[in-house]
Design a protein around this motif. Sequence first.
Motif, PDB file in Angstrom:
ATOM      1  N   TRP A   1       4.026 -24.604  20.676  1.00 40.58           N
ATOM      2  CA  TRP A   1       3.813 -22.936  20.851  1.00 40.58           C
ATOM      3  C   TRP A   1       4.900 -22.091  21.136  1.00 40.58           C
ATOM      4  O   TRP A   1       5.264 -21.086  20.304  1.00 40.58           O
TER       5      TRP A   1
ATOM      6  N   GLU B   1       7.248 -21.804  18.262  1.00 43.62           N
ATOM      7  CA  GLU B   1       6.771 -21.143  16.953  1.00 43.62           C
ATOM      8  C   GLU B   1       6.704 -19.629  17.596  1.00 43.62           C
ATOM      9  O   GLU B   1       6.881 -18.852  16.317  1.00 43.62           O
ATOM     10  N   THR B   2       6.201 -19.202  18.494  1.00 40.71           N
ATOM     11  CA  THR B   2       5.897 -17.849  18.928  1.00 40.71           C
ATOM     12  C   THR B   2       7.104 -17.133  18.937  1.00 40.71           C
ATOM     13  O   THR B   2       7.265 -15.957  18.714  1.00 40.71           O
TER      14      THR B   2
ATOM     15  N   GLU C   1       9.931 -17.929  17.539  1.00 41.24           N
ATOM     16  CA  GLU C   1      10.661 -17.772  16.036  1.00 41.24           C
ATOM     17  C   GLU C   1      10.007 -16.731  15.417  1.00 41.24           C
ATOM     18  O   GLU C   1      10.773 -15.684  14.672  1.00 41.24           O
ATOM     19  N   LYS C   2       8.655 -16.751  15.551  1.00 42.04           N
ATOM     20  CA  LYS C   2       7.691 -15.442  14.733  1.00 42.04           C
ATOM     21  C   LYS C   2       7.970 -14.044  15.316  1.00 42.04           C
ATOM     22  O   LYS C   2       8.075 -13.007  14.594  1.00 42.04           O
ATOM     23  N   TYR C   3       8.000 -14.005  16.741  1.00 49.23           N
ATOM     24  CA  TYR C   3       7.901 -12.725  17.098  1.00 49.23           C
ATOM     25  C   TYR C   3       9.355 -12.114  17.727  1.00 49.23           C
ATOM     26  O   TYR C   3       9.731 -11.181  18.009  1.00 49.23           O
TER      27      TYR C   3
ATOM     28  N   PRO D   1      12.846 -14.120  17.451  1.00 50.17           N
ATOM     29  CA  PRO D   1      13.923 -15.094  16.860  1.00 50.17           C
ATOM     30  C   PRO D   1      15.183 -15.004  17.946  1.00 50.17           C
ATOM     31  O   PRO D   1      15.737 -15.942  18.129  1.00 50.17           O
TER      32      PRO D   1
ATOM     33  N   ARG E   1      14.509 -17.132  20.763  1.00 48.49           N
ATOM     34  CA  ARG E   1      14.180 -18.577  20.410  1.00 48.49           C
ATOM     35  C   ARG E   1      15.885 -19.031  20.503  1.00 48.49           C
ATOM     36  O   ARG E   1      16.201 -20.459  20.903  1.00 48.49           O
TER      37      ARG E   1
ATOM     38  N   GLY F   1       1.282 -10.860  19.341  1.00 53.77           N
ATOM     39  CA  GLY F   1       0.475 -11.411  18.411  1.00 53.77           C
ATOM     40  C   GLY F   1      -0.379 -10.170  17.710  1.00 53.77           C
ATOM     41  O   GLY F   1      -0.938 -10.472  16.629  1.00 53.77           O
TER      42      GLY F   1
ATOM     43  N   THR G   1      12.239  -8.436  23.249  1.00 57.20           N
ATOM     44  CA  THR G   1      13.149  -9.113  23.006  1.00 57.20           C
ATOM     45  C   THR G   1      14.530  -9.288  23.470  1.00 57.20           C
ATOM     46  O   THR G   1      14.962 -10.206  24.263  1.00 57.20           O
TER      47      THR G   1
ATOM     48  N   CYS H   1       6.754 -14.021  26.584  1.00 53.64           N
ATOM     49  CA  CYS H   1       6.081 -13.506  25.434  1.00 53.64           C
ATOM     50  C   CYS H   1       4.870 -12.534  25.332  1.00 53.64           C
ATOM     51  O   CYS H   1       3.731 -13.379  26.207  1.00 53.64           O
TER      52      CYS H   1
END
Length: 128
Positions: free
Chosen positions: A58, A61-62, A64-66, A68, A71, A20, A32, A15
């Motif tokens: 963490w 969450e990261t 999924e947010k940035y 997916p 994830r 962020g 990704t 990541c």
Amino acid sequence: RDETLIIFDWDDTLCPTFAGADANASTLELHTLIVEQVLRAAASVGHVAIVTMAGEGWVEETAEKYMPGVRRVIEELQISVTLARVGLPAWQRREAFAEGRDSSHYMKRRAMKKVIGNFYRQGAGGAP
């Protein structure tokens, strides 16, 4: 494949730091796809694990947010996530912050040792 273990760090490795920040969407999409390919390639030759200094949730969450797609790959490939700061006995926490010691390096090294130990205790290639 059964005797191969590949450990990745999450933050600043899989990541990226720029995720962020105001990351360019196309750059993040490309990153990704590359991380998905790297994880799949690693899983094709061995067991894959992620170690992080971050806290509970963490990575999920990261991702999924940035990222997916990453994830989904983590879930699909059943990649284990080990939190270097969680579950350390008090004496190891004290040791991690001993004078002159890089606490992050110490805790991450201990977490990797734990992942490696679990891998070989399960018979190298046992279920994650």
